[in-house]
Enzyme design. Structure first.
Site, PDB file in Angstrom:
ATOM      1  N   GLU A 153      61.646 -10.139 -11.963  1.00 46.80           N
ATOM      2  CA  GLU A 153      61.407  -9.039 -12.912  1.00 46.80           C
ATOM      3  C   GLU A 153      59.935  -8.954 -13.303  1.00 46.80           C
ATOM      4  OE1 GLU A 153      64.145  -8.969 -16.197  1.00 46.80           O
ATOM      5  OE2 GLU A 153      62.965  -7.518 -17.343  1.00 46.80           O
ATOM      6  N   THR A 179      71.434  -7.679 -20.998  1.00 48.03           N
ATOM      7  CA  THR A 179      70.834  -6.489 -21.621  1.00 48.03           C
ATOM      8  C   THR A 179      71.869  -5.734 -22.441  1.00 48.03           C
ATOM      9  OG1 THR A 179      71.229  -5.387 -19.503  1.00 48.03           O
ATOM     10  CG2 THR A 179      68.944  -5.942 -20.028  1.00 48.03           C
TER      11      THR A 179
HETATM   12  O1  KIV Z   1      70.371  -8.308 -18.224  1.00 46.66           O
HETATM   13  C1  KIV Z   1      69.949  -7.531 -17.339  1.00 46.66           C
HETATM   14  O2  KIV Z   1      70.239  -6.332 -17.319  1.00 46.66           O
HETATM   15  C2  KIV Z   1      69.094  -8.083 -16.307  1.00 46.66           C
HETATM   16  C3  KIV Z   1      68.382  -7.097 -15.438  1.00 46.66           C
HETATM   17  C4  KIV Z   1      67.276  -6.450 -16.194  1.00 46.66           C
HETATM   18  C5  KIV Z   1      67.900  -7.695 -14.187  1.00 46.66           C
HETATM   19  O3  KIV Z   1      68.951  -9.265 -16.211  1.00 46.66           O
HETATM   20 NA    NA Z   2      69.724 -10.420 -18.035  1.00 44.83          NA
END
Ligand code: KIV
Ligand code: NA
Length: 266
Positions: free
Chosen positions: A181, A46
């Site tokens: 998720e 992310t």
């Molecule tokens: O990349 C990320 O932050 C994640 C979380 C949303 C679980 O995979």
């Molecule tokens: Na991720």
């Protein structure tokens, strides 16, 4: 804080002690979150959206992941560190091993990869070579172009059953943790009951063994103005980031987060 290990996390699941996890991308937040009692720090891909401003996680490189993992490692004081394998860095067991090596040497204690039962061979290969694996199922953002958007998964009973089957198969292949998720709360609970390894949820209801949120989301910071249903702003009523992180940990541990308003009910 005593160091959080995989053994400790496993024990927490067995005892029904909830596990609190947050994403983290730099040393100062790693320090603050680990002091606040966050059990696990996830260097999530992310970061492509949160730090880099992309509209998906696909542009993130393994080099980016290694850099941020090294930053988090330097600030961490005792939390368990998981790093994401970024898009197309684990398309074969050999590639998964090479990529994971770099993340582990940068400070990760576990790697996370997205997908289902087809990843078994990679999971086995990694585990055999000393790399603990977390399998990310449900909404897997690296497949956003296959899904046609960021959509809740496992709503139809057939798909829900398939996800439970995948979790079991991945556990059998050696996955030491499952992250799920954006699924209905009932499915999050079924998954946690179906496997003996910890199941961490994001938008997966209160029945999972632990919770994870994106750090910036739970601090009320947003780039796009869009906030997913499962996010709670923990800065509300707090006068510092440290206090907000502590209140997140407390809310996960005492089961007040997630509340019904943060869950997909079906
Ligand atoms: O990349 C990320 O932050 C994640 C979380 C949303 C679980 O995979
Ligand atoms: Na991720």
């Amino acid at each position: 804080m005593t160091n959080i290990t995989l053994t400790r996390l496993q024990t927490m699941k067995q005892r029904g002690d909830k596990i609190a996890m947050l994403t983290c991308y730099d040393a100062t937040f790693a320090h603050t979150a680990s002091i606040a009692g966050v059990d696990m720090l996830l260097i999530g891909d992310t970061l492509g959206m949160i730090l880099q401003g992309h509209d998906s996680t696909l542009p993130v490189t393994l080099g980016d992941m290694v850099y941020h993992t090294a930053c988090v490692k330097r600030g961490n004081t005792g939390s368990f560190i998981i790093a994401d394998l970024s898009f197309l860095t684990y398309s074969s067991p050999e590639q998964a091993l090479m990529s994971s090596g770099l993340l582990m040497q940068a400070g990760a204690q576990m790697v996370k990869l997205e997908g289902g039962a087809w990843l078994c061979e990679s999971v086995r290969q990694l585990t055999r070579n000393g790399v603990p694996v977390c399998a990310h199922i449900g909404l897997t953002p690296q497949s956003v172009n296959v899904f046609g958007g960021f959509k809740v998964q496992g709503r139809d009973p057939e798909h829900a059953k398939e996800l439970v089957e995948s979790a079991k198969i991945l556990e059998e292949a050696g996955a030491a943790m499952i992250l799920v998720e954006a699924v209905p709360a009932s499915l999050g609970k079924s998954l946690s009951e179906a496997v003996s390894v910890p199941v961490i949820g994001i938008g997966a209801g209160a029945g999972t063994d632990g919770q994870v949120l994106v750090l910036h989301d739970m601090l009320g910071l947003t780039l796009t103005g869009r906030v997913p249903k499962f996010v709670r702003n923990f800065m509300t009523g707090q006068d510092s980031i440290q206090a907000a992180l502590q209140s997140y940990v407390a809310a996960v541990k005492d089961g007040t987060f997630p509340a019904e308003e943060h869950c997909y009910l079906e």
